[in-house]
Motif scaffolding. Structure first.
Motif, short mmCIF file in Angstrom:
data_model
loop_
_atom_site.label_atom_id
_atom_site.label_comp_id
_atom_site.label_asym_id
_atom_site.label_seq_id
_atom_site.Cartn_x
_atom_site.Cartn_y
_atom_site.Cartn_z
N HIS A 74 48.75 36.01 26.83
CA HIS A 74 47.84 36.89 26.08
C HIS A 74 48.64 37.94 25.30
N ILE A 240 41.25 37.94 34.60
CA ILE A 240 41.45 36.74 33.78
C ILE A 240 40.14 35.99 33.58
N LEU A 241 39.37 35.84 34.65
CA LEU A 241 38.10 35.11 34.55
C LEU A 241 37.09 35.88 33.70
N TRP A 244 38.08 35.25 30.10
CA TRP A 244 38.19 33.85 29.67
C TRP A 244 37.21 33.47 28.55
N ARG A 248 40.81 32.17 25.58
CA ARG A 248 41.32 31.25 26.59
C ARG A 248 42.82 31.05 26.43
#
Length: 399
Positions: A74, A240-241, A244, A248
């Protein structure tokens, strides 16, 4: 005899990794299995209970290694590294300031995250032509920066949970700063000679604020769950989730990071099965030696033994076990993470020859701490306010 066989198997594993680094993961798995088989066959060893005891550390470390690989992706694609080419000065100063940035980030973040952010920035700043000595310096900067902070490294967090005051650990920043001034200057010169900091030929693309926000969320999650739960991997993956759906990351990156995680976890488990129940009596000399030991022997069990033994100067110990692992690429989780991004770092010979300034920096930093601060042993409180309560003691008759 039994101890000699176990240490011999572990030493052979490390030597094989150093010599045949292209097969490092397979060697680590084989070595861990060999150590486990020897313990089971030669001693009264409960493997299931041991694995259950180590599950917290292993799960957390795996989650961090995989999660921070996502964070690095990222950061790299956020276009912040391109903006750094406009901010950092050219020449050796720019290379040194990047190391200083990694050092500062590690004081408030996990050292793995700081190292990967530095490595991601180096890809852009130096057009991926990064000197192995400079890679060693990135790892050393991340490990040194976390040494004086109780949230900057797993080992210092362990000391804090056991009752060590953050003020007891903070003087490690002195040794870390001295080491940084030395290895940073040498490594910056190495990097500049190979590939100077490159300016873009065109204006930097706009910063991807969504990715920057995800990076920030991951870092906040890391620190908060480290302090509150002693399990920073939970915060990393929750962030992170949450991010997402916005941005992604290719799962291929996680799969590649999993190889490095498997390698390090096998070394950690093998080290944890060594028959070491006690360290030498605490002193400046023995603490100094632990820094070199931590470059080949995982620093988490070393720190656990030191906490159980007590009587250490916790700042000296934090610097020794935190920074010491930088001397070899597989001596710390930050080094393993960087080698996953830069496979050329997976050579103990090249790491030692090109990164000679890292162990010299360790000697200089440790000497500065002893000369200016001395060796001040402190007893950990038995019932620290921020430590988990001890288990209840059974009555003498066992009821």
């Amino acid at each position: 005899m039994t101890e000699s066989l176990l240490f011999g198997a572990f030493a052979c594993t490390l030597l094989a990794i150093a010599r045949f680094h292209a097969f490092a993961t397979r060697i680590a798995v084989t070595g861990m299995l060999a150590v486990a088989m020897l313990r089971l066959s030669l001693t009264d060893f409960d493997l299931g209970a041991h694995l259950l005891h180590e599950a917290h550390i292993v799960t957390n470390l795996a989650g961090l290694l995989l999660g921070f690989a996502v964070l690095a992706a990222h950061f790299e694609h956020s276009h912040l590294p391109e903006k750094l080419t406009e901010v950092l000065p050219t020449g050796r100063k720019g290379a040194f300031l990047l190391l200083l940035l990694v050092f500062a980030l590690s004081a408030i973040l996990d050292n793995i995250a700081a190292a990967l952010i530095g490595g991601s920035a180096a890809i852009t700043l130096f057009r991926r032509r990064v000197h192995v000595g400079y890679l060693a310096a990135i790892v050393a900067a991340s490990n040194a920066g976390g040494a004086g902070s109780v949230v900057g490294d797993t080992t210092t967090t362990m000391m804090w949970i056991a009752g060590a005051s953050p003020l007891w650990v903070a003087p490690a920043a002195l040794g870390a700063a001295v080491a940084l001034l030395f290895f940073g200057a040498v490594a910056s010169r190495q990097q500049h000679a190979l590939q100077p900091l490159a300016r873009l030929d065109h204006p930097a693309p706009p910063i991807d604020l969504a990715r920057v926000g995800i990076v920030a969320l991951i870092l906040v999650g890391t620190v908060s769950t480290n302090v509150l739960l002693d399990f920073p991997a939970v915060g990393v993956w929750a962030a992170i989730l949450l991010g997402w759906p916005l941005r992604r990351v290719e799962l291929r990156l996680v799969a590649e990071a999993a190889k490095g995680a498997a390698f390090l976890l096998c070394l950690v488990l093998a080290a944890s099965m060594m028959p070491v129940d006690k360290l030498p009596d605490p002193s400046a000399v023995t603490t100094f030696a632990l820094g070199f030991v931590s470059s080949v022997f995982d620093n988490i069990p070393l720190t656990k033994l030191a906490i159980d033994q007590g009587g250490y100067d916790w700042a000296l110990l934090a610097f020794a076990v935190g920074y010491g692992g930088s001397m070899l690429w597989f001596g710390s989780s930050a080094g393993v993470a960087i080698s996953g991004v830069f496979p050329e770092a997976k050579s103990a010979k090249h790491w030692l020859l090109a990164g000679w300034h890292v162990p010299v920096g360790y000697v200089l930093g440790f000497a500065a701490m002893v000369a200016l601060l001395g060796f001040t042993p402190r007893a950990l409180p038995k019932h620290a306010p921020n430590a988990p309560p001890p288990p209840a003691q059974a009555p003498a008759d066992g009821r």
